[in-house]
Write a protein that holds these residues in place. Structure first.
Motif, PDB file in Angstrom:
ATOM      1  N   THR A 166     -13.889  -8.408  -7.988  1.00  0.00           N
ATOM      2  CA  THR A 166     -13.163  -7.152  -7.800  1.00  0.00           C
ATOM      3  C   THR A 166     -11.800  -7.273  -7.137  1.00  0.00           C
ATOM      4  OG1 THR A 166     -14.227  -6.764  -5.658  1.00  0.00           O
ATOM      5  CG2 THR A 166     -15.326  -5.870  -7.602  1.00  0.00           C
ATOM      6  N   LEU A 167     -11.575  -8.286  -6.323  1.00  0.00           N
ATOM      7  CA  LEU A 167     -10.346  -8.355  -5.526  1.00  0.00           C
ATOM      8  C   LEU A 167      -9.155  -8.744  -6.400  1.00  0.00           C
ATOM      9  CD1 LEU A 167      -9.360  -8.016  -2.615  1.00  0.00           C
ATOM     10  CD2 LEU A 167      -9.760 -10.438  -2.273  1.00  0.00           C
ATOM     11  N   LYS A 168      -8.119  -7.919  -6.351  1.00  0.00           N
ATOM     12  CA  LYS A 168      -6.893  -8.170  -7.113  1.00  0.00           C
ATOM     13  C   LYS A 168      -5.704  -8.230  -6.164  1.00  0.00           C
ATOM     14  CE  LYS A 168      -8.960  -7.958 -11.068  1.00  0.00           C
ATOM     15  NZ  LYS A 168      -9.411  -9.216 -11.597  1.00  0.00           N
ATOM     16  N   SER A 169      -4.676  -8.940  -6.569  1.00  0.00           N
ATOM     17  CA  SER A 169      -3.476  -9.082  -5.747  1.00  0.00           C
ATOM     18  C   SER A 169      -2.729  -7.762  -5.638  1.00  0.00           C
ATOM     19  CB  SER A 169      -2.561 -10.149  -6.345  1.00  0.00           C
ATOM     20  OG  SER A 169      -1.353 -10.209  -5.629  1.00  0.00           O
ATOM     21  N   PRO A 170      -2.325  -7.388  -4.420  1.00  0.00           N
ATOM     22  CA  PRO A 170      -1.528  -6.171  -4.277  1.00  0.00           C
ATOM     23  C   PRO A 170      -0.057  -6.387  -4.634  1.00  0.00           C
ATOM     24  CG  PRO A 170      -1.894  -7.148  -2.136  1.00  0.00           C
ATOM     25  CD  PRO A 170      -2.659  -7.981  -3.124  1.00  0.00           C
ATOM     26  N   ILE A 178     -12.154 -19.802 -11.349  1.00  0.00           N
ATOM     27  CA  ILE A 178     -11.586 -19.213 -10.144  1.00  0.00           C
ATOM     28  C   ILE A 178     -10.716 -18.011 -10.528  1.00  0.00           C
ATOM     29  CG2 ILE A 178     -11.678 -21.322  -8.783  1.00  0.00           C
ATOM     30  CD1 ILE A 178      -8.739 -21.785  -9.363  1.00  0.00           C
ATOM     31  N   THR A 179     -10.707 -17.026  -9.661  1.00  0.00           N
ATOM     32  CA  THR A 179      -9.917 -15.823  -9.880  1.00  0.00           C
ATOM     33  C   THR A 179      -9.061 -15.569  -8.641  1.00  0.00           C
ATOM     34  OG1 THR A 179     -11.566 -14.349  -8.917  1.00  0.00           O
ATOM     35  CG2 THR A 179     -11.751 -14.798 -11.289  1.00  0.00           C
ATOM     36  N   GLU A 180      -8.228 -14.542  -8.728  1.00  0.00           N
ATOM     37  CA  GLU A 180      -7.401 -14.174  -7.568  1.00  0.00           C
ATOM     38  C   GLU A 180      -8.267 -13.921  -6.350  1.00  0.00           C
ATOM     39  OE1 GLU A 180      -3.685 -11.553  -9.101  1.00  0.00           O
ATOM     40  OE2 GLU A 180      -5.663 -10.659  -9.406  1.00  0.00           O
ATOM     41  N   GLY A 181      -9.327 -13.155  -6.559  1.00  0.00           N
ATOM     42  CA  GLY A 181     -10.203 -12.783  -5.451  1.00  0.00           C
ATOM     43  C   GLY A 181     -10.923 -13.966  -4.845  1.00  0.00           C
ATOM     44  N   SER A 182     -11.408 -14.881  -5.687  1.00  0.00           N
ATOM     45  CA  SER A 182     -12.138 -16.033  -5.151  1.00  0.00           C
ATOM     46  C   SER A 182     -11.201 -16.968  -4.389  1.00  0.00           C
ATOM     47  CB  SER A 182     -12.849 -16.789  -6.278  1.00  0.00           C
ATOM     48  OG  SER A 182     -11.924 -17.371  -7.172  1.00  0.00           O
ATOM     49  N   ILE A 183      -9.970 -17.112  -4.861  1.00  0.00           N
ATOM     50  CA  ILE A 183      -9.005 -17.965  -4.155  1.00  0.00           C
ATOM     51  C   ILE A 183      -8.656 -17.345  -2.812  1.00  0.00           C
ATOM     52  CG2 ILE A 183      -6.686 -18.953  -4.237  1.00  0.00           C
ATOM     53  CD1 ILE A 183      -6.948 -18.844  -7.338  1.00  0.00           C
ATOM     54  N   TYR A 184      -8.397 -16.038  -2.804  1.00  0.00           N
ATOM     55  CA  TYR A 184      -8.041 -15.358  -1.554  1.00  0.00           C
ATOM     56  C   TYR A 184      -9.197 -15.446  -0.555  1.00  0.00           C
ATOM     57  CZ  TYR A 184      -6.048 -11.948   1.632  1.00  0.00           C
ATOM     58  OH  TYR A 184      -5.512 -11.344   2.732  1.00  0.00           O
ATOM     59  N   HIS A 185     -10.409 -15.208  -1.015  1.00  0.00           N
ATOM     60  CA  HIS A 185     -11.590 -15.278  -0.145  1.00  0.00           C
ATOM     61  C   HIS A 185     -11.738 -16.675   0.441  1.00  0.00           C
ATOM     62  CE1 HIS A 185     -15.885 -15.309   0.954  1.00  0.00           C
ATOM     63  NE2 HIS A 185     -15.756 -13.992   1.076  1.00  0.00           N
ATOM     64  N   THR A 186     -11.515 -17.692  -0.374  1.00  0.00           N
ATOM     65  CA  THR A 186     -11.626 -19.068   0.102  1.00  0.00           C
ATOM     66  C   THR A 186     -10.534 -19.394   1.111  1.00  0.00           C
ATOM     67  OG1 THR A 186     -12.611 -19.703  -2.008  1.00  0.00           O
ATOM     68  CG2 THR A 186     -11.720 -21.472  -0.640  1.00  0.00           C
ATOM     69  N   ILE A 187      -9.319 -18.920   0.880  1.00  0.00           N
ATOM     70  CA  ILE A 187      -8.244 -19.139   1.853  1.00  0.00           C
ATOM     71  C   ILE A 187      -8.578 -18.419   3.156  1.00  0.00           C
ATOM     72  CG2 ILE A 187      -5.827 -18.645   2.401  1.00  0.00           C
ATOM     73  CD1 ILE A 187      -5.209 -19.001  -0.586  1.00  0.00           C
ATOM     74  N   TYR A 188      -9.118 -17.215   3.058  1.00  0.00           N
ATOM     75  CA  TYR A 188      -9.388 -16.404   4.242  1.00  0.00           C
ATOM     76  C   TYR A 188     -10.542 -16.974   5.074  1.00  0.00           C
ATOM     77  CZ  TYR A 188      -9.671 -12.257   7.146  1.00  0.00           C
ATOM     78  OH  TYR A 188      -9.663 -11.390   8.214  1.00  0.00           O
ATOM     79  N   TYR A 189     -11.649 -17.334   4.416  1.00  0.00           N
ATOM     80  CA  TYR A 189     -12.832 -17.786   5.149  1.00  0.00           C
ATOM     81  C   TYR A 189     -13.074 -19.294   5.072  1.00  0.00           C
ATOM     82  CZ  TYR A 189     -14.364 -12.935   5.638  1.00  0.00           C
ATOM     83  OH  TYR A 189     -14.456 -11.609   5.965  1.00  0.00           O
ATOM     84  N   LEU A 222      -1.738 -18.323   7.692  1.00  0.00           N
ATOM     85  CA  LEU A 222      -1.033 -17.567   6.655  1.00  0.00           C
ATOM     86  C   LEU A 222      -1.301 -16.068   6.827  1.00  0.00           C
ATOM     87  CD1 LEU A 222      -2.073 -19.810   3.636  1.00  0.00           C
ATOM     88  CD2 LEU A 222       0.170 -19.737   4.692  1.00  0.00           C
ATOM     89  N   ASN A 223      -0.239 -15.277   6.804  1.00  0.00           N
ATOM     90  CA  ASN A 223      -0.447 -13.822   6.846  1.00  0.00           C
ATOM     91  C   ASN A 223      -0.871 -13.354   5.449  1.00  0.00           C
ATOM     92  OD1 ASN A 223       1.884 -13.186   5.223  1.00  0.00           O
ATOM     93  ND2 ASN A 223       3.175 -13.379   7.035  1.00  0.00           N
ATOM     94  N   PRO A 224      -1.324 -12.109   5.305  1.00  0.00           N
ATOM     95  CA  PRO A 224      -1.839 -11.664   3.997  1.00  0.00           C
ATOM     96  C   PRO A 224      -0.856 -11.843   2.844  1.00  0.00           C
ATOM     97  CG  PRO A 224      -2.453 -10.095   5.689  1.00  0.00           C
ATOM     98  CD  PRO A 224      -1.549 -11.091   6.344  1.00  0.00           C
TER      99      PRO A 224
END
Length: 183
Positions: A83-87, A139-150, A162-164
């Protein structure tokens, strides 16, 4: 008579100049700012409960902080992946900035091309870094972002580095590397 006035004027100037002291000013404007009272840290009870180091109010969000509402679980990863998409829209994506950040934080393990052959992998310090184009690695946008975040597996979190917006720039660059590898 004129000479007496001249001598008197020179004498007054000399007296005024000789009394001036540059090291100590003659007049202090707002002396309480120069000579404030010293307080001992945690020395006096400032609040009714006696605790000076107060916690922020429940639900407080720091200025400039954007909470990430997806949990650090396998279900959270799958939710982000789906579900997570780049803003960022196409005009805000800066692949040069994304490459710069990727080279600083990611290329040491993932390699400059995203093929999993970074310097640490080549020196056998870290093993098992997959390439972005591996079969079955959707991999998708959401999975990459989640992996970077956690973080994931042996990769740690980069949420503090890294900031958002920078995270989304890196996500865009990783997707570009994935597309380049799949050509």
């Amino acid at each position: 008579m004129k000479s007496v006035f001249k001598i008197l004027a020179i004498a007054i100037v000399l007296v005024a100049v000789s009394c001036k002291k540059d090291t100590a000013p003659n007049y202090q404007f707002m002396p309480n700012m120069y000579e404030s009272e010293g307080y001992e840290t945690y020395g006096e009870a400032a609040f009714r409960n006696g605790v000076e180091a107060q916690l922020p109010v429940e639900g407080t969000v720091a200025r400039g902080y954007i909470p990430f509402d997806i949990d650090n679980t396998t279900e959270g990863y799958e939710l982000a992946k789906a579900t997570l998409k780049s803003p960022l829209d196409s005009t805000q994506v800066d692949l040069d900035k994304g490459k710069e950040l990727y080279d600083i934080y990611c290329a040491i393990c993932h390699g400059g091309k995203g093929n999993g052959q970074g310097n640490l992998v080549k020196r056998e310090k870290i093993l098992g870094i997959p390439s972005y184009d591996d079969v079955g690695r959707a991999i998708t946008e959401g999975s990459i972002y989640h992996t970077i975040y956690y973080g994931k597996n042996s990769m740690g979190s980069y949420a503090n580095q890294l900031n958002p917006e920078e995270r989304w720039q890196v996500v865009s660059y990783v997707l570009k590397l994935k597309a380049d590898l799949e050509k």
